[in-house]
Design a protein around this motif. Structure first.
Motif, PDB file in Angstrom:
ATOM      1  N   LEU A 263     -40.444  16.364 -92.015  1.00  0.00           N
ATOM      2  CA  LEU A 263     -38.879  15.686 -92.185  1.00  0.00           C
ATOM      3  C   LEU A 263     -37.907  16.684 -92.273  1.00  0.00           C
ATOM      4  N   ARG A 264     -38.162  17.285 -92.943  1.00  0.00           N
ATOM      5  CA  ARG A 264     -36.956  18.258 -93.836  1.00  0.00           C
ATOM      6  C   ARG A 264     -37.081  19.435 -92.859  1.00  0.00           C
ATOM      7  N   ALA A 265     -37.543  19.995 -92.558  1.00  0.00           N
ATOM      8  CA  ALA A 265     -38.338  21.201 -91.543  1.00  0.00           C
ATOM      9  C   ALA A 265     -36.967  20.780 -90.109  1.00  0.00           C
ATOM     10  N   ALA A 266     -37.676  19.197 -89.658  1.00  0.00           N
ATOM     11  CA  ALA A 266     -36.936  18.880 -89.134  1.00  0.00           C
ATOM     12  C   ALA A 266     -35.745  18.567 -88.487  1.00  0.00           C
ATOM     13  N   GLN A 267     -34.797  18.388 -89.786  1.00  0.00           N
ATOM     14  CA  GLN A 267     -33.431  18.545 -89.874  1.00  0.00           C
ATOM     15  C   GLN A 267     -33.128  19.999 -89.671  1.00  0.00           C
ATOM     16  N   ARG A 268     -33.453  20.607 -90.878  1.00  0.00           N
ATOM     17  CA  ARG A 268     -33.412  22.023 -90.533  1.00  0.00           C
ATOM     18  C   ARG A 268     -33.209  23.042 -88.945  1.00  0.00           C
ATOM     19  N   ILE A 269     -34.229  22.427 -88.470  1.00  0.00           N
ATOM     20  CA  ILE A 269     -34.076  23.222 -86.592  1.00  0.00           C
ATOM     21  C   ILE A 269     -33.007  22.307 -85.881  1.00  0.00           C
ATOM     22  N   VAL A 270     -32.205  21.313 -86.642  1.00  0.00           N
ATOM     23  CA  VAL A 270     -31.816  20.910 -85.608  1.00  0.00           C
ATOM     24  C   VAL A 270     -30.223  21.220 -86.463  1.00  0.00           C
ATOM     25  N   ARG A 271     -30.559  21.192 -87.896  1.00  0.00           N
ATOM     26  CA  ARG A 271     -28.702  22.251 -88.342  1.00  0.00           C
ATOM     27  C   ARG A 271     -28.889  23.631 -87.888  1.00  0.00           C
ATOM     28  N   ARG A 272     -29.387  24.162 -87.214  1.00  0.00           N
ATOM     29  CA  ARG A 272     -29.607  25.633 -87.671  1.00  0.00           C
ATOM     30  C   ARG A 272     -29.647  25.655 -86.130  1.00  0.00           C
ATOM     31  N   ARG A 273     -30.308  25.118 -84.997  1.00  0.00           N
ATOM     32  CA  ARG A 273     -29.622  25.355 -83.226  1.00  0.00           C
ATOM     33  C   ARG A 273     -28.714  24.198 -82.458  1.00  0.00           C
ATOM     34  N   ARG A 274     -28.362  23.416 -83.699  1.00  0.00           N
ATOM     35  CA  ARG A 274     -27.271  22.485 -83.089  1.00  0.00           C
ATOM     36  C   ARG A 274     -27.340  22.521 -81.476  1.00  0.00           C
ATOM     37  N   PRO A 275     -28.104  21.951 -81.391  1.00  0.00           N
ATOM     38  CA  PRO A 275     -28.495  21.601 -79.360  1.00  0.00           C
ATOM     39  C   PRO A 275     -27.106  20.484 -78.650  1.00  0.00           C
ATOM     40  N   GLN A 276     -27.676  21.014 -78.025  1.00  0.00           N
ATOM     41  CA  GLN A 276     -26.378  20.331 -77.370  1.00  0.00           C
ATOM     42  C   GLN A 276     -26.997  18.501 -76.495  1.00  0.00           C
ATOM     43  N   ALA A 277     -27.785  18.355 -77.211  1.00  0.00           N
ATOM     44  CA  ALA A 277     -28.393  17.124 -77.195  1.00  0.00           C
ATOM     45  C   ALA A 277     -27.904  16.241 -78.518  1.00  0.00           C
ATOM     46  N   SER A 278     -28.408  15.191 -78.424  1.00  0.00           N
ATOM     47  CA  SER A 278     -27.259  14.629 -79.604  1.00  0.00           C
ATOM     48  C   SER A 278     -28.801  13.487 -80.197  1.00  0.00           C
ATOM     49  N   ILE A 279     -29.519  14.598 -81.711  1.00  0.00           N
ATOM     50  CA  ILE A 279     -30.242  14.342 -82.300  1.00  0.00           C
ATOM     51  C   ILE A 279     -30.507  13.265 -83.374  1.00  0.00           C
ATOM     52  N   VAL A 280     -30.793  11.917 -83.145  1.00  0.00           N
ATOM     53  CA  VAL A 280     -30.601  11.354 -84.487  1.00  0.00           C
ATOM     54  C   VAL A 280     -32.414  10.499 -85.121  1.00  0.00           C
ATOM     55  N   PHE A 281     -32.447  11.086 -86.237  1.00  0.00           N
ATOM     56  CA  PHE A 281     -34.114  10.149 -86.908  1.00  0.00           C
ATOM     57  C   PHE A 281     -33.560   9.476 -87.550  1.00  0.00           C
ATOM     58  N   GLY A 282     -34.787   8.250 -87.029  1.00  0.00           N
ATOM     59  CA  GLY A 282     -34.423   6.715 -87.325  1.00  0.00           C
ATOM     60  C   GLY A 282     -35.138   6.657 -88.360  1.00  0.00           C
ATOM     61  N   GLY A 283     -36.162   7.197 -89.216  1.00  0.00           N
ATOM     62  CA  GLY A 283     -37.062   7.042 -89.811  1.00  0.00           C
ATOM     63  C   GLY A 283     -37.877   5.801 -89.375  1.00  0.00           C
ATOM     64  N   ARG A 284     -38.776   4.808 -90.390  1.00  0.00           N
ATOM     65  CA  ARG A 284     -39.850   4.466 -90.198  1.00  0.00           C
ATOM     66  C   ARG A 284     -38.689   3.171 -89.614  1.00  0.00           C
TER      67      ARG A 284
END
Length: 397
Positions: A263-284
């Protein structure tokens, strides 16, 4: 008929096999049968509610993950004696259904052997692929598993690999089932069992019927909506998916559901890459809420390759009318239609397929799913198929 399930993990813990077994239990009970589930007791904050079902026999256990979600019970004489005392107070058992690949499988086969009971074994795990994905020393791990199996079950020594390990488990079974045709054929090709019955894991009829009115509605306006869900671990390939979302530059909404070590690695990718898409982590989320989000999405994204023995989420999506961006060609072949095929395992190929899917969604031309999947995937039909196997095996037993 009194059927005893054996599982590696408690059915109230997170996981696709656990979801499937809970549904199996409920629908067998609806059909008038008794189901007892033997699994390691849960720990942690959810343990208080996990043991309320009288059909659960919770084995003494120790937690094995930092969040105390998953547990371990040592298979041996002490566990055998404890289990026999508990089972003596229950109605006579007609059949053992092992749906476990490790300690739960050992405990289940030992129980069946002691009491002269027939065994149906469902293979949920392609062991060799899973171990190579998560273990830094897979060959050593497989050798240890092989030695453990020989000690606990008395199976003969074999060249240690994932198929020989599964062969050792199947040796005590009257029937072996698999949740997909492609996994069943691989089991047969590697001589795990001569003829493997295919019984898909299913979707809850009640939840499906509740959601079907929403499935028929016109698409909600807005950007293309993608959903990814599963365990956040290397074999599921979440991190390559997020890199592909950034590389694709698609203007979309992306929901990522689930939890796990990445999870943390995934969140770091989003912060670093700043994709055009909006990415929401919804958990379980609860099962029904997850299915509702799948129904609302324009496409599910399936990213693991060669790991899944069925791949539940594309089937759930197809049942709800949602097509899939599909990385695993075996799952695509099982479904028949309603997907965009990612041509290879590269991030570039996944990014290109996401761009194509987004363009088709915006044009109103996504691939149509096979309407027959919805009926074939209902848990009621899956339970009927499994009962035929039970009756065949119990009669033989």
């Amino acid at each position: 008929m009194h059927v005893v399930f054996f599982s590696d993990q408690h059915l109230e813990s997170f996981g696709g096999a656990q979801v499937s077994m809970r549904l199996q239990k409920r629908y067998l009970e609806r059909a008038g049968h008794t189901v007892t589930v033997v699994a390691p007791a849960m720990h942690g904050p959810r343990a208080r509610t996990a043991g309320r079902d009288p059909g659960y026999v919770d084995l003494p256990s120790i937690p094995i993950t930092w969040d105390r979600e998953y547990s371990f019970t040592w298979p041996g004489r002490r566990t055998d004696a404890w289990l026999d005392r508990r089972m003596a107070a229950l109605p006579p058992v007609d059949l053992v259904h092992v749906q476990a690949d490790f300690w739960g499988g050992f405990i289940g086969h030992r129980f069946a052997r002691r009491h002269g009971l027939p065994v149906v074994h469902t293979m949920h795990n392609r062991v060799s692929v899973g171990i190579h994905a998560v273990s830094p020393f897979p060959r050593t791990t497989l050798r240890l598993l092989d030695g453990w199996q020989r000690r606990v079950l008395g199976t003969p020594a074999m060249t240690p690999d994932g198929w020989s390990y599964l062969r050792g488990l199947a040796a005590g079974a009257a029937a072996v089932t698999a949740p997909s045709s492609h996994f069943a054929r691989r089991l047969e090709q590697h001589r795990v069992f001569p003829q493997v019955d295919v019984v898909w894991n299913g979707i809850d009829d009640d939840v499906l019927d509740e959601l079907l009115p929403e499935v028929g509605r016109p698409r909600r306006p807005g950007r293309p909506r993608f959903i990814w869900l599963g365990r956040m671990s290397p074999e599921k390939r979440l991190l390559p998916f997020l890199e592909a979302v950034a590389d694709s530059a698609v203007d979309a909404e992306v929901h990522v559901l689930g939890g796990g070590g990445q999870l943390r690695a995934a969140q770091r990718i989003v912060r670093r890459r700043r994709p055009q898409a909006s990415i929401v982590f919804g958990g379980r989320m609860p099962y029904t809420d997850v299915l509702r989000l799948i129904a609302d999405a324009d496409a599910l994204v399936q990213t693991s390759i060669g790991f899944e023995t069925q791949g539940m989420t594309p089937f759930e999506a197809a049942s709800l009318g949602t097509p899939t961006v599909m990385s695993d060609p075996d799952i695509a072949a099982e479904l028949g239609s309603g997907w965009w095929q990612v041509p290879d395992a590269s991030v570039a190929a996944l990014a290109q397929t996401l761009r194509q899917a987004a363009a088709d969604i915006e044009a109103g031309t996504p691939p149509a799913v096979d309407p027959e999947v919805r009926e074939l995937f209902r848990q009621s039909s899956r339970t009927a198929a499994m009962l035929e196997i039970y009756e065949r095996v119990a009669g033989r037993g």
